[in-house]
Design a protein around this motif. Structure first.
Motif, short mmCIF file in Angstrom:
data_model
loop_
_atom_site.label_atom_id
_atom_site.label_comp_id
_atom_site.label_asym_id
_atom_site.label_seq_id
_atom_site.Cartn_x
_atom_site.Cartn_y
_atom_site.Cartn_z
N GLY A 1 0.81 -1.22 0.00
CA GLY A 1 0.00 0.00 0.00
C GLY A 1 0.83 1.26 0.00
N TRP A 2 1.88 1.30 0.81
CA TRP A 2 2.70 2.53 0.86
C TRP A 2 3.45 2.75 -0.45
N ARG B 1 1.09 4.26 -2.92
CA ARG B 1 0.88 5.69 -2.63
C ARG B 1 2.06 6.53 -3.12
N VAL B 2 3.28 6.02 -2.95
CA VAL B 2 4.45 6.76 -3.43
C VAL B 2 4.44 6.87 -4.95
N ALA C 1 1.80 6.80 -6.91
CA ALA C 1 0.75 7.75 -7.29
C ALA C 1 1.22 9.18 -7.09
N LEU C 2 1.96 9.44 -6.00
CA LEU C 2 2.47 10.78 -5.76
C LEU C 2 3.49 11.18 -6.83
#
Length: 427
Positions: free
Chosen positions: A219-220, A223-224, A226-227
């Motif tokens: 998950g993390w 998120r990275v 996507a950022l």
């Protein structure tokens, strides 16, 4: 003789941890009243009690004393026949003491215990578990290690798969557990399994464990990513909306200036063409000047002379009991050794210590009794410079006994190195 004893003729069988009663007949063969004290011979006093421990008898009388035998439930109480004796000592004439002999049969019992360490591991694909096994019985046990999971999503690799433990012996085995496929994304997956230690009689010790498989794209990480994607889109928007038009306008202005400059230079060149032709004719008559030699291929390529290749070597060492010995590998001149992984081997099951040093710095120390073979992977390679040594040091306490082989006189251990051997960069 003023006393006589009577014991049962058949051997008495007792299971360690339980008790057995043996009747002992004491008879006064003298002609006076006498008191007799009873004691056990041939086995620990803590195992035996007499009820009563002292009797008084008239001449010609007899009494039955109950001998209760209770050996402890321990691996030190080995199965088999144990001769013993009952000693009777008259209080008035101790010099006439007598001993009656008997045989006690210690029954065998099995008690194998094991522990899975740890019970839960987290990994992307596979992990290793340790099996700590103890034979707490009083007989030798031949054990087989197996494992299974109900969903058949795991593969298992026990090492060793079979072993034999003497009474009271301890042993460490390794169970490799590996998922059949990667988990790319989503929540971690719990994969329970069951390890079994089975003896010759089919009795089994069951150990439960779990492999928690982690997703490759957690998950993390998503998120990275996507950022980073959002940041890239923002940079592209800035480029096409603001920066690119400004760059294009500046480029067009630079081209216009360059065209005007070229036109002016063409006019000046036409006016000087005649004079330049004369100067060129004079220059052709002059001797050619030597040109500088071209640069060497080495200088042109920029090579620093370094190169590297796969490296592997083995250090095998024999050590006498009670002593310490070492064996080393020295890195050659103008070379650098990068160790990525190594394997230590204890094929005989020796006891003692094993230490590995690199460039006089201790890398790791193992207790020999804790492994048969153990591999070590370094995330950051261990760097050993030229002239430095990788040393294997073994302190031998006692050689082991390999299964199916005669007892060795020395300890034998091995160190297997893997990595790359490269040329050292010049200053």
């Amino acid at each position: 003789m003023s006393v006589s004893l009577g014991l049962v003729d058949t051997p008495t069988v007792v299971v360690p941890g339980e008790s057995a009663d043996i009747p002992v007949t004491v008879r006064n063969s003298g002609d006076v009243v006498e008191a007799y004290d009873l004691a056990i011979v041939g086995m620990p006093d803590a195992w035996a009690t007499f009820d009563p421990p002292r009797v008084s008898l008239y001449p010609g009388a007899s009494q039955i004393v109950v001998l209760t035998v209770r050996p402890p439930r321990s691996a030190e109480v080995r199965a088999g026949e144990l001769p013993y004796g009952v000693r009777v000592v008259p209080s008035e004439a101790p010099q006439t003491a007598t001993v009656e002999e008997g045989v006690l049969t210690i029954a065998p019992f099995s008690e194998v215990t094991a522990e899975l360490r740890p019970q839960v591991r987290r990994a992307l694909l596979g992990a290793r578990y340790r099996l700590a096994v103890v034979n707490g019985g009083n007989v030798e046990e031949a054990l087989t290690v197996t494992a299974a999971d109900g969903a058949e999503q795991l593969r298992f690799a026990p090492r060793p798969r079979a072993t034999t433990l003497a009474a009271g012996e301890r042993y460490l085995a390794v169970l490799g557990v590996r998922a059949r496929r990667l988990l790319w994304r989503g929540a971690p997956r719990h994969l329970p399994f069951r390890a079994l230690l089975t003896d010759r009689a089919g009795r089994a010790v069951t150990l439960d464990g779990t492999l928690v498989q982690q997703p490759v794209l957690s998950g993390w990480l998503l998120r990275v990513l996507a950022l980073l994607l959002a940041l890239l889109l923002l940079l592209l928007a800035l480029w096409f909306g603001l920066l690119r038009p400004a760059v294009r306008s500046a480029a067009e202005e630079a081209v216009d200036d360059k065209v005007a400059q070229v036109a002016n230079e063409a006019e000046e060149a036409a006016s000087e063409a005649a004079g330049q032709a004369a100067r060129d004719a004079v220059a052709e008559e002059r001797a050619d000047t030597p040109t500088a030699p071209p640069p060497s291929p080495e200088a042109a390529s920029g090579s620093d002379g370094t190169g590297g290749g796969q490296f592997a070597t083995a250090l095998v060492l024999r050590t006498n009991p009670g002593s310490t010995a070492s064996r080393s590998y020295t890195v050659p001149r103008n070379r650098v050794l990068l160790i990525t992984d190594f394997l230590v081997d204890n094929p005989q099951g020796d006891t003692g210590t094993l230490t590995i040093t690199a460039d006089e710095v201790r890398v790791v120390t193992y207790g020999l009794e804790n492994f048969r073979n153990q591999d070590y992977h370094s995330v950051t390679p261990i760097r050993v410079p030229a002239g430095a040594r990788v040393t294997l040091t073994v302190g031998c306490r006692q050689p082991g006994t390999p299964v199916g082989a005669s007892a060795p006189r020395t300890c034998q251990e091995g160190l297997y190195l893997n990595g790359t051997l490269s040329r050292a960069a010049e200053d």
